[in-house]
Design an enzyme around this catalytic site. Sequence first.
Site, PDB file in Angstrom:
ATOM      1  CG  HIS A   1      -0.944   7.051  -1.092  1.00  0.00           C
ATOM      2  ND1 HIS A   1      -2.155   7.194  -1.723  1.00  0.00           N
ATOM      3  CD2 HIS A   1      -1.187   6.362   0.046  1.00  0.00           C
ATOM      4  CE1 HIS A   1      -3.104   6.607  -0.987  1.00  0.00           C
ATOM      5  NE2 HIS A   1      -2.544   6.087   0.085  1.00  0.00           N
ATOM      6  CG  LEU A   2       4.987   5.459  -5.536  1.00  0.00           C
ATOM      7  CD1 LEU A   2       5.571   4.682  -6.713  1.00  0.00           C
ATOM      8  CD2 LEU A   2       6.079   5.735  -4.508  1.00  0.00           C
TER       9      LEU A   2
ATOM     10  CE  LYS B   1      -7.933   1.983  -0.806  1.00  0.00           C
ATOM     11  NZ  LYS B   1      -6.876   2.933  -0.497  1.00  0.00           N
TER      12      LYS B   1
ATOM     13  CG  ASP C   1      -1.815   4.735   3.956  1.00  0.00           C
ATOM     14  OD1 ASP C   1      -1.884   5.096   2.765  1.00  0.00           O
ATOM     15  OD2 ASP C   1      -2.595   5.144   4.834  1.00  0.00           O
TER      16      ASP C   1
ATOM     17  CB  ALA D   1      -5.156  12.621   6.171  1.00  0.00           C
TER      18      ALA D   1
ATOM     19  CG  HIS E   1      -5.049   2.070   5.562  1.00  0.00           C
ATOM     20  ND1 HIS E   1      -6.406   2.065   5.762  1.00  0.00           N
ATOM     21  CD2 HIS E   1      -4.848   2.763   4.422  1.00  0.00           C
ATOM     22  CE1 HIS E   1      -6.989   2.737   4.789  1.00  0.00           C
ATOM     23  NE2 HIS E   1      -6.068   3.165   3.965  1.00  0.00           N
TER      24      HIS E   1
ATOM     25  CG  HIS F   1      -1.943   1.104   1.201  1.00  0.00           C
ATOM     26  ND1 HIS F   1      -3.289   0.873   1.376  1.00  0.00           N
ATOM     27  CD2 HIS F   1      -1.836   2.436   1.024  1.00  0.00           C
ATOM     28  CE1 HIS F   1      -3.953   2.014   1.293  1.00  0.00           C
ATOM     29  NE2 HIS F   1      -3.082   2.987   1.094  1.00  0.00           N
TER      30      HIS F   1
ATOM     31  CG  HIS G   1     -10.046   4.435   3.123  1.00  0.00           C
ATOM     32  ND1 HIS G   1      -8.834   5.085   3.248  1.00  0.00           N
ATOM     33  CD2 HIS G   1     -10.810   4.890   4.143  1.00  0.00           C
ATOM     34  CE1 HIS G   1      -8.876   5.907   4.291  1.00  0.00           C
ATOM     35  NE2 HIS G   1     -10.075   5.808   4.841  1.00  0.00           N
TER      36      HIS G   1
HETATM   37  C1  NCD Z   1      -3.663   9.097   1.917  1.00  0.00           C
HETATM   38  C2  NCD Z   1      -3.185  10.146   0.919  1.00  0.00           C
HETATM   39  O1  NCD Z   1      -2.654  11.194   1.346  1.00  0.00           O
HETATM   40  O2  NCD Z   1      -3.305   9.928  -0.287  1.00  0.00           O
HETATM   41  N1  NCD Z   1      -3.676   9.676   3.221  1.00  0.00           N
HETATM   42  C3  NCD Z   1      -3.610   9.002   4.393  1.00  0.00           C
HETATM   43  O3  NCD Z   1      -3.749   9.636   5.437  1.00  0.00           O
HETATM   44  N2  NCD Z   1      -3.388   7.729   4.440  1.00  0.00           N
HETATM   45  C4  NCD Z   1      -4.984   8.573   1.513  1.00  0.00           C
HETATM   46  C5  NCD Z   1      -5.396   7.327   2.258  1.00  0.00           C
HETATM   47  O4  NCD Z   1      -4.837   6.251   2.057  1.00  0.00           O
HETATM   48  O5  NCD Z   1      -6.297   7.415   3.096  1.00  0.00           O
HETATM   49 ZN    ZN Z   2      -3.470   4.974   1.501  1.00  0.00          ZN
END
Ligand code: NCD
Ligand code: ZN
Length: 347
Positions: free
Chosen positions: A17-18, A101, A249, A265, A176, A15, A138
């Site tokens: 985010h790039l 997702k 994450d 977030a 997560h 998991h 999620h």
């Molecule tokens: C993630 C994001 O910033 O893309 N933020 C996070 O707090 N985990 C989005 C997500 O996975 O909820």
């Molecule tokens: Zn995430």
Amino acid sequence: MAETSITITQPDDWHVHLRDGAMLEQVAGFTARQFGRAIIMPNLTPPVTTVAAAAAYRDRILAATSDYPEFKPLMTAYLTDSIAVDEIHRGFVEGVFTAAKLYPAGATTNSDAGVTDVKKIYPVLEAMQNIGMPLLVHGEVVSNEIDIFDREAVFIERIMQPLLNDMPELKVVFEHITTKDAAEFVAAEGDNIAATITVHHLQINRNDMLVGGIKPHLYCLPVAKRELHRQALRAAATSESGKFFLGTDTAPHAIGAKESACGCAGIFSAPHALENYVQVFEEENALDQFEAFASLNGPAFYGLPVNNKTITLEKQAQQVPVQIGEDDLAISPYRAGETLAWKLVTG
Ligand code: NCD
Ligand code: ZN
């Protein structure tokens, strides 16, 4: 005697985010340096909803990780109310989409285009169930009347359980997880249900975020919960169950977007993900379970081979940089400025 070194099959991050553009260029190497593969989240603007968009994004990731030619990004589709069954099906069959997702609309960063009612995508989910394509969830309800700390537990009862009653063979990763409720739910379900656990949810509780001043860099979604939940997650991650696996994450946001009247977030945990995870396993006297959690359980669930390489972590102190990047790209990494006990020495 305390271990001073551990060598395991190379882990994957299930998991990640790039982001895109300059941020992608800046952060991708941190993930590719450690992990063989990573499940890439599709919440770009606009979200990755087509096979063509995912293939193009995969190419940009490969270009950004050319220093690590063995690294393999595994792409996901962003489910919307109106996404076509054919697009998801074709993307999976062609090997572009590894999974899809589900973001409940409004649950988190860039989720406005997400699903407003899971029933609206039942034809897509039925097709996924038939072809064995994993659904990544999620798991938070978005209703205003539900307290943010209860949103995961309420999601299980209102959405996850009814969905699995209707689609008992669907492969689902509860992403997560942050609560004892979710850990118990996943453990009790069949083998088609698994969960990822982030390193920060194993290390911090809500006090860390809120006591002695608000710490915006520890704010993520799902938000960290009370201590009993952190303890339940540590027990799940270090247990012999094959249902729990590594998913950081990692979610970079520029410092200005975090330290704000309405802070984003997301925790940027990629740079020292493995060092932090291994510390948790050491503290739990469970180093012997680390390889299963980090490197074996994920591939088994996804039906993929484990990585060929090994990596080694040593007991060696190192300091996390205070900041990564400059100006608009400046990010505060997870545990910025702190000293870590372990160091990744190969891989
Ligand atoms: C993630 C994001 O910033 O893309 N933020 C996070 O707090 N985990 C989005 C997500 O996975 O909820
Ligand atoms: Zn995430």
